[in-house]
Design an enzyme around this catalytic site. Sequence first.
Site, PDB file in Angstrom:
ATOM      1  N   PRO A   9       0.786  -1.233   0.000  1.00 26.27           N
ATOM      2  CA  PRO A   9       0.000   0.000   0.000  1.00 26.27           C
ATOM      3  C   PRO A   9       0.825   1.295   0.000  1.00 26.27           C
ATOM      4  O   PRO A   9       1.836   1.391   0.689  1.00 26.27           O
ATOM      5  CB  PRO A   9      -0.829  -0.102   1.287  1.00 26.27           C
ATOM      6  CG  PRO A   9      -0.165  -1.135   2.110  1.00 26.27           C
ATOM      7  CD  PRO A   9       0.493  -2.087   1.150  1.00 26.27           C
ATOM      8  N   ASN A  10       0.335   2.218  -0.780  1.00 25.21           N
ATOM      9  CA  ASN A  10       0.855   3.587  -0.880  1.00 25.21           C
ATOM     10  C   ASN A  10       2.146   3.718  -1.677  1.00 25.21           C
ATOM     11  O   ASN A  10       2.588   4.832  -1.943  1.00 25.21           O
ATOM     12  CB  ASN A  10       1.022   4.241   0.504  1.00 25.21           C
ATOM     13  CG  ASN A  10      -0.299   4.371   1.214  1.00 25.21           C
ATOM     14  OD1 ASN A  10      -1.241   4.913   0.640  1.00 25.21           O
ATOM     15  ND2 ASN A  10      -0.405   3.841   2.415  1.00 25.21           N
ATOM     16  N   ARG A  17       4.873  12.617  -2.006  1.00 24.34           N
ATOM     17  CA  ARG A  17       5.131  13.203  -0.681  1.00 24.34           C
ATOM     18  C   ARG A  17       6.314  12.503  -0.031  1.00 24.34           C
ATOM     19  O   ARG A  17       6.768  11.474  -0.491  1.00 24.34           O
ATOM     20  CB  ARG A  17       3.918  13.032   0.232  1.00 24.34           C
ATOM     21  CG  ARG A  17       2.766  13.895  -0.167  1.00 24.34           C
ATOM     22  CD  ARG A  17       2.083  14.561   1.011  1.00 24.34           C
ATOM     23  NE  ARG A  17       1.029  15.424   0.498  1.00 24.34           N
ATOM     24  CZ  ARG A  17      -0.161  14.976   0.098  1.00 24.34           C
ATOM     25  NH1 ARG A  17      -0.451  13.704   0.191  1.00 24.34           N
ATOM     26  NH2 ARG A  17      -1.065  15.802  -0.371  1.00 24.34           N
ATOM     27  N   TYR A  22      11.507   8.759   1.011  1.00 22.03           N
ATOM     28  CA  TYR A  22      11.362   7.795  -0.097  1.00 22.03           C
ATOM     29  C   TYR A  22      11.926   8.280  -1.438  1.00 22.03           C
ATOM     30  O   TYR A  22      11.867   7.547  -2.414  1.00 22.03           O
ATOM     31  CB  TYR A  22       9.880   7.422  -0.258  1.00 22.03           C
ATOM     32  CG  TYR A  22       9.276   6.815   0.992  1.00 22.03           C
ATOM     33  CD1 TYR A  22       9.771   5.622   1.504  1.00 22.03           C
ATOM     34  CD2 TYR A  22       8.238   7.448   1.680  1.00 22.03           C
ATOM     35  CE1 TYR A  22       9.250   5.070   2.659  1.00 22.03           C
ATOM     36  CE2 TYR A  22       7.699   6.895   2.839  1.00 22.03           C
ATOM     37  CZ  TYR A  22       8.209   5.711   3.321  1.00 22.03           C
ATOM     38  OH  TYR A  22       7.696   5.157   4.459  1.00 22.03           O
ATOM     39  N   ASN A  73       7.976  -5.879  -1.301  1.00 22.53           N
ATOM     40  CA  ASN A  73       7.988  -4.758  -0.373  1.00 22.53           C
ATOM     41  C   ASN A  73       6.543  -4.636   0.128  1.00 22.53           C
ATOM     42  O   ASN A  73       5.697  -4.038  -0.544  1.00 22.53           O
ATOM     43  CB  ASN A  73       8.431  -3.469  -1.068  1.00 22.53           C
ATOM     44  CG  ASN A  73       8.467  -2.303  -0.077  1.00 22.53           C
ATOM     45  OD1 ASN A  73       7.932  -2.388   1.032  1.00 22.53           O
ATOM     46  ND2 ASN A  73       9.097  -1.208  -0.489  1.00 22.53           N
ATOM     47  N   ALA A  76       3.360  -0.881   4.490  1.00 22.14           N
ATOM     48  CA  ALA A  76       2.889  -0.851   5.894  1.00 22.14           C
ATOM     49  C   ALA A  76       2.436  -2.228   6.387  1.00 22.14           C
ATOM     50  O   ALA A  76       2.451  -2.483   7.592  1.00 22.14           O
ATOM     51  CB  ALA A  76       1.765   0.164   6.039  1.00 22.14           C
ATOM     52  N   GLU A  97      12.716  -9.784   0.977  1.00 18.66           N
ATOM     53  CA  GLU A  97      12.002  -8.573   1.384  1.00 18.66           C
ATOM     54  C   GLU A  97      12.846  -7.340   1.042  1.00 18.66           C
ATOM     55  O   GLU A  97      14.070  -7.368   1.226  1.00 18.66           O
ATOM     56  CB  GLU A  97      11.803  -8.662   2.904  1.00 18.66           C
ATOM     57  CG  GLU A  97      11.138  -7.483   3.539  1.00 18.66           C
ATOM     58  CD  GLU A  97      11.134  -7.623   5.069  1.00 18.66           C
ATOM     59  OE1 GLU A  97      12.015  -8.300   5.646  1.00 18.66           O
ATOM     60  OE2 GLU A  97      10.246  -7.013   5.693  1.00 18.66           O
ATOM     61  N   HIS A  99      12.888  -2.935   1.372  1.00 17.98           N
ATOM     62  CA  HIS A  99      12.315  -1.657   1.819  1.00 17.98           C
ATOM     63  C   HIS A  99      13.184  -0.530   1.292  1.00 17.98           C
ATOM     64  O   HIS A  99      14.414  -0.624   1.356  1.00 17.98           O
ATOM     65  CB  HIS A  99      12.248  -1.583   3.350  1.00 17.98           C
ATOM     66  CG  HIS A  99      11.333  -2.615   3.911  1.00 17.98           C
ATOM     67  ND1 HIS A  99       9.968  -2.496   3.826  1.00 17.98           N
ATOM     68  CD2 HIS A  99      11.584  -3.802   4.498  1.00 17.98           C
ATOM     69  CE1 HIS A  99       9.413  -3.565   4.355  1.00 17.98           C
ATOM     70  NE2 HIS A  99      10.369  -4.387   4.764  1.00 17.98           N
ATOM     71  N   ARG A 106      14.021   3.629  11.991  1.00 12.81           N
ATOM     72  CA  ARG A 106      12.866   4.526  12.045  1.00 12.81           C
ATOM     73  C   ARG A 106      12.066   4.293  13.331  1.00 12.81           C
ATOM     74  O   ARG A 106      12.617   3.879  14.333  1.00 12.81           O
ATOM     75  CB  ARG A 106      12.040   4.354  10.758  1.00 12.81           C
ATOM     76  CG  ARG A 106      12.853   4.721   9.494  1.00 12.81           C
ATOM     77  CD  ARG A 106      12.042   4.595   8.234  1.00 12.81           C
ATOM     78  NE  ARG A 106      10.899   5.513   8.251  1.00 12.81           N
ATOM     79  CZ  ARG A 106       9.910   5.468   7.362  1.00 12.81           C
ATOM     80  NH1 ARG A 106       9.934   4.582   6.392  1.00 12.81           N
ATOM     81  NH2 ARG A 106       8.905   6.330   7.445  1.00 12.81           N
TER      82      ARG A 106
END
Length: 144
Positions: A9-10, A17, A22, A73, A76, A97, A99, A106
């Site tokens: 998602p996203n 943004r 990112y 990836n 969230a 995986e 990211h 973080r």
Amino acid sequence: MKLLFLNGPNLNMLGIREPDIYGRKTYADLEAYIKQFCAENGIEATIFQSNHEGALVDAIQQALGVYDGIVINPAAYTHTSIAILDALKAVALPAVEVHLSDISKREEFRKISYPGMACEKTFAGFGFEGYKMAALYLKERLGK
Ligand code: CA2
């Protein structure tokens, strides 16, 4: 070698943004990057993005017998999804995986990764390059 690249998602909002975390590149740029390094390395790539957990679970289940490995990836869902973890375990395809950001540096809630528990490796904090590192790891691992 056929790899399935899954994005959660996203990630389709990339470049719009939070460029400090990112980057400024868009999701279309990410797709182009993946397609290019796969073409250069003899990898057949399918790229799929969804904002829906069940759609990602479906894609993982449908990968069985079709793909040699999965690069994921989960975005969230990394920090919440036992469903994605179980799907990866169920198909038992080699998975890696990725990211964009270094989730270990973080917020506390980003430090746990459920899907990561079914992945052979995690590349986090390398931006787009993490996808290439994951694919090349799978290529080497699968001896193709
Ligand atoms: O660093 C990564 O790749 C993440 O998987 C990205 C996720 C985040 O929830 C994970 O903790 C780490 C977020 C996906 C994209 O989020 C955006 C938010 C705002 C603008 C553009 C993208």
